[in-house]
Design a protein around this motif. Structure first.
Motif, PDB file in Angstrom:
ATOM      1  N   SER A   1     -42.609 -11.039  40.411  1.00 52.75           N
ATOM      2  CA  SER A   1     -41.560 -10.155  39.905  1.00 52.75           C
ATOM      3  C   SER A   1     -40.336 -10.932  39.430  1.00 52.75           C
TER       4      SER A   1
ATOM      5  N   GLY B   1     -40.343 -13.447  37.381  1.00 51.72           N
ATOM      6  CA  GLY B   1     -40.516 -14.029  36.054  1.00 51.72           C
ATOM      7  C   GLY B   1     -40.860 -13.011  34.986  1.00 51.72           C
ATOM      8  N   HIS B   2     -41.233 -13.530  33.828  1.00 49.41           N
ATOM      9  CA  HIS B   2     -41.665 -12.691  32.721  1.00 49.41           C
ATOM     10  C   HIS B   2     -42.973 -13.239  32.178  1.00 49.41           C
ATOM     11  N   GLU B   3     -43.817 -12.334  31.689  1.00 51.65           N
ATOM     12  CA  GLU B   3     -45.160 -12.728  31.267  1.00 51.65           C
ATOM     13  C   GLU B   3     -45.158 -13.281  29.842  1.00 51.65           C
ATOM     14  N   LEU B   4     -45.943 -14.342  29.653  1.00 48.96           N
ATOM     15  CA  LEU B   4     -46.123 -14.957  28.346  1.00 48.96           C
ATOM     16  C   LEU B   4     -47.605 -14.984  28.015  1.00 48.96           C
TER      17      LEU B   4
ATOM     18  N   HIS C   1     -38.929 -24.330  33.883  1.00 50.14           N
ATOM     19  CA  HIS C   1     -39.608 -23.230  34.547  1.00 50.14           C
ATOM     20  C   HIS C   1     -40.978 -23.670  35.047  1.00 50.14           C
TER      21      HIS C   1
ATOM     22  N   ARG D   1     -52.726 -15.732  29.925  1.00 46.06           N
ATOM     23  CA  ARG D   1     -51.506 -15.002  30.268  1.00 46.06           C
ATOM     24  C   ARG D   1     -50.909 -15.658  31.511  1.00 46.06           C
TER      25      ARG D   1
ATOM     26  N   VAL E   1     -47.078 -16.047  34.022  1.00 48.65           N
ATOM     27  CA  VAL E   1     -45.725 -15.590  34.345  1.00 48.65           C
ATOM     28  C   VAL E   1     -44.834 -16.819  34.477  1.00 48.65           C
TER      29      VAL E   1
END
Length: 242
Positions: A32, A34-37, A54, A108, A110
């Protein structure tokens, strides 16, 4: 991706990914932050020698970890997949990236910024110990591999590598065990400290003995028993061609 377990092959602790070592609550809390790439196949996720900002937690897909020497020689260091963490060494030491990480398929992940990641570890002793355990397991596995490879010929190292890939990234087909990660001959060569030409010769020998079948970025192992005999110091006085 389902691994094809081979008779007599045992699992190694270093293959238990970081997220699998965490309790559900800690795992959800970390993700939660981080953000998904998303990354397409052959796209680099991290670059050797670049500054680090990161860590990446792989959610889906497989990657390869490589390092290049000053003379341009590139070595395949590891394969990392779902649940694995990458870039954590640079995050903890503040040093530049020590390796390049490239997507082998659609990936995918995070991304968690350094400050958030280190703060999370400070608040979660269990996660800190899990990361320490992972680092220790990876170091021990690398040491064991160096020791084993130091006593092996290139042929023996290559056979051992194919068995290892079959165990961790193989899927059973009617023809045999297909390696589910697309690795080039150069990447295979970099994993055993050999030239691309040597790997081509070894693959031809194995094809001639009906041990493997190869295609464009595809490899099927049909006789793991023969690879085991080679990896366990089969000698030319038997039937190992030179």
């Amino acid at each position: 991706m389902t691994a094809a377990h081979l008779p007599g092959d045992g699992g190694l602790d270093d293959r238990v990914p970081f997220l699998a070592r965490l309790e559900n609550e800690e795992r959800s809390a970390l993700l939660s932050l981080g953000h998904e790439l998303s990354f397409a196949p052959r796209i680099q996720l991290l670059h050797q020698n670049e500054p680090s900002s990161h860590v990446l937690l792989i959610v889906h897909g497989w990657t390869k970890v490589t390092a290049a020497a000053a003379n341009g020689y590139e070595a395949l260091l590891a394969l990392r997949g779902p649940g694995d963490i990458i870039g954590e060494s640079a995050a903890l030491t503040g040093r530049p990236r020590s390796a390049t990480v490239t997507a082998l398929e659609a990936v995918r992940a995070v991304a968690v910024e350094h400050d958030r990641f280190t703060d999370f570890l400070g608040r979660s002793p269990a996660a800190s110990f899990a990361l320490l355990g992972l680092t220790s397991d990876r170091t021990r596995a690398a040491d064991r591999r160096r020791l084993e490879f130091a006593s092996m010929s290139v042929r023996e190292r290559f056979a051992a590598l194919l068995l290892d890939l079959a165990r961790t990234h193989g899927r059973r087909t009617d023809e045999g065990i297909e390696l589910a990660v697309p690795l080039s001959k150069q990447e295979l060569a970099g994993s055993v400290g050999a030239s691309r030409e040597m790997v081509q010769r070894l693959l031809k020998e194995l094809r001639d003995r009906d041990a493997v079948a190869t295609g464009r970025r595809a490899l099927v192992i049909m006789r793991p028993d023969l690879l085991r005999r080679i990896a366990r110091t089969e000698r030319p006085v038997r039937d190992d061609p030179q």
